[in-house]
Design a protein around this motif. Sequence first.
Motif, PDB file in Angstrom:
ATOM      1  N   GLU A  81     -20.520 -39.841  57.831  1.00 25.10           N
ATOM      2  CA  GLU A  81     -20.592 -41.141  56.242  1.00 25.10           C
ATOM      3  C   GLU A  81     -21.615 -42.024  57.057  1.00 25.10           C
ATOM      4  OE1 GLU A  81     -17.070 -42.066  53.679  1.00 25.10           O
ATOM      5  OE2 GLU A  81     -16.842 -42.480  55.939  1.00 25.10           O
ATOM      6  N   PRO A  93     -27.844 -39.537  48.835  1.00 28.30           N
ATOM      7  CA  PRO A  93     -26.845 -38.396  49.598  1.00 28.30           C
ATOM      8  C   PRO A  93     -28.394 -37.226  48.924  1.00 28.30           C
ATOM      9  CG  PRO A  93     -25.271 -39.764  48.271  1.00 28.30           C
ATOM     10  CD  PRO A  93     -27.173 -40.397  47.862  1.00 28.30           C
ATOM     11  N   ARG A  96     -22.977 -32.528  50.035  1.00 29.38           N
ATOM     12  CA  ARG A  96     -22.339 -33.581  49.722  1.00 29.38           C
ATOM     13  C   ARG A  96     -20.472 -33.195  49.300  1.00 29.38           C
ATOM     14  NH1 ARG A  96     -24.005 -38.262  45.098  1.00 29.38           N
ATOM     15  NH2 ARG A  96     -22.243 -39.310  45.745  1.00 29.38           N
ATOM     16  N   GLY A 153     -18.831 -39.479  49.057  1.00 29.23           N
ATOM     17  CA  GLY A 153     -19.885 -39.426  49.419  1.00 29.23           C
ATOM     18  C   GLY A 153     -20.465 -39.373  50.516  1.00 29.23           C
ATOM     19  N   ARG A 154     -20.056 -38.379  51.623  1.00 37.02           N
ATOM     20  CA  ARG A 154     -19.637 -38.081  53.057  1.00 37.02           C
ATOM     21  C   ARG A 154     -20.470 -36.428  53.041  1.00 37.02           C
ATOM     22  NH1 ARG A 154     -13.958 -37.648  55.597  1.00 37.02           N
ATOM     23  NH2 ARG A 154     -13.638 -35.995  53.490  1.00 37.02           N
ATOM     24  N   ILE A 155     -21.046 -36.552  54.157  1.00 43.16           N
ATOM     25  CA  ILE A 155     -22.264 -35.399  54.050  1.00 43.16           C
ATOM     26  C   ILE A 155     -21.444 -34.006  54.925  1.00 43.16           C
ATOM     27  CG2 ILE A 155     -24.326 -34.255  54.379  1.00 43.16           C
ATOM     28  CD1 ILE A 155     -24.399 -36.585  52.234  1.00 43.16           C
TER      29      ILE A 155
END
Length: 338
Positions: free
Chosen positions: A254, A261, A279, A283-285
């Motif tokens: 994050e 993103p 994603r 909203g984390r990758i």
Amino acid sequence: MIVAENLVKEFKVLERRPGLLGSLGTLFSREYRVVRAVAGVSFELPAGVKAAYIGANGAGKSTTIKMLTGIMRPTSGRCLVNGLEPYRERRRTAAGIGVVFGQRSQLWWDLPVPDSFRILRRIHEIPDPVYRRNMARYRQLLDLDALGSTPVRQLSLGQRMRAEVAASLLHDPAVVFLDEPTVGLDLVLKEAVRELVNQVNAELGTTVLLTSHDIGDITAICDQVLVVNHGEVVHQGTMHELLRTADTRAVVFEYRDGPTPEQAVALVEDRLDGASAGRIDGGRIKVEYPARRWSVRQVMGFLLEHFDLTDCVAPEPDLETVLRRIYARRAGTREVPV
Ligand SMILES: Nc1ncnc2c1ncn2[C@@H]1O[C@H](COP(=O)(O)OP(=O)(O)O)[C@@H](O)[C@H]1O
Ligand SMILES: [Mg+2]
């Protein structure tokens, strides 16, 4: 302590030809085909370990356990359990082991569970204090009282399996073999079985060999894993060592400010050759990268350089993915243990 040395089990099965003429033919020709269920399995487990015996359906797990418990004689090779060769010394072996086959009962079908336990107490000549201590443990963890006077045949699968596991441990065996012990159990009952096995191992040092299709059982109970494929042990070590053989690693991060993103995903995939990014919630990758191509240090260095990280976790590789890759390999290609 369990030792298997080049254990082999072959079954001769009558070859059936299709159609009426075919089946008449077998009356005369008697053609057999040899099924090699266990193809030279070797391993050693020290006393007190909890090992998972993992393999796809038909890999030879149950057959191995049948040889280790003296139910079947190996075609060749040998095994020792508590210093005894099980198929040569069935009675003495039985005194020191417990067995649960998820598919088959060891209880007296027409009797209520408590009666089965009383019989087992006689058979194993279990001393009073041991019997009382164990019954108290089961009563608490497995709710055996609820089983009451119902004959085993009328119990639900969940009730029966709990009683099976308890019965296998009643005489404080040094080694317990659990072949699919939680099959058909709901999560709460599974957890009760796992807790019982762990408690008995912690208190009495009981050695555990477990097969299960439930990854949860394996991670909750076992500190070692043996992976069998095509009748051979292809990996032995800790769960951590097995997971480390994964060829794909992941990291989830994050960040604040900086790229959108979409830009972040594109940047990762562009710069880390072979990696894929996407994603996930909030909203984390998530980045998945080939472990042979990139080191953890390189990946972390890259992320630190390009993102103002606010959180970063590296989830353990997924056991199912690791196993799928092992099973997909041809027979005879051995993994060098790490
Ligand atoms: N009594 C038997 N006769 C013939 N083949 C058998 C017998 N028992 C097992 N097999 C075969 O041996 C292989 C291994 O079976 P098993 O040990 O039950 O595997 P697993 O428990 O890993 O699913 C399978 O191909 C199975 O069909
Ligand atoms: Mg089996």
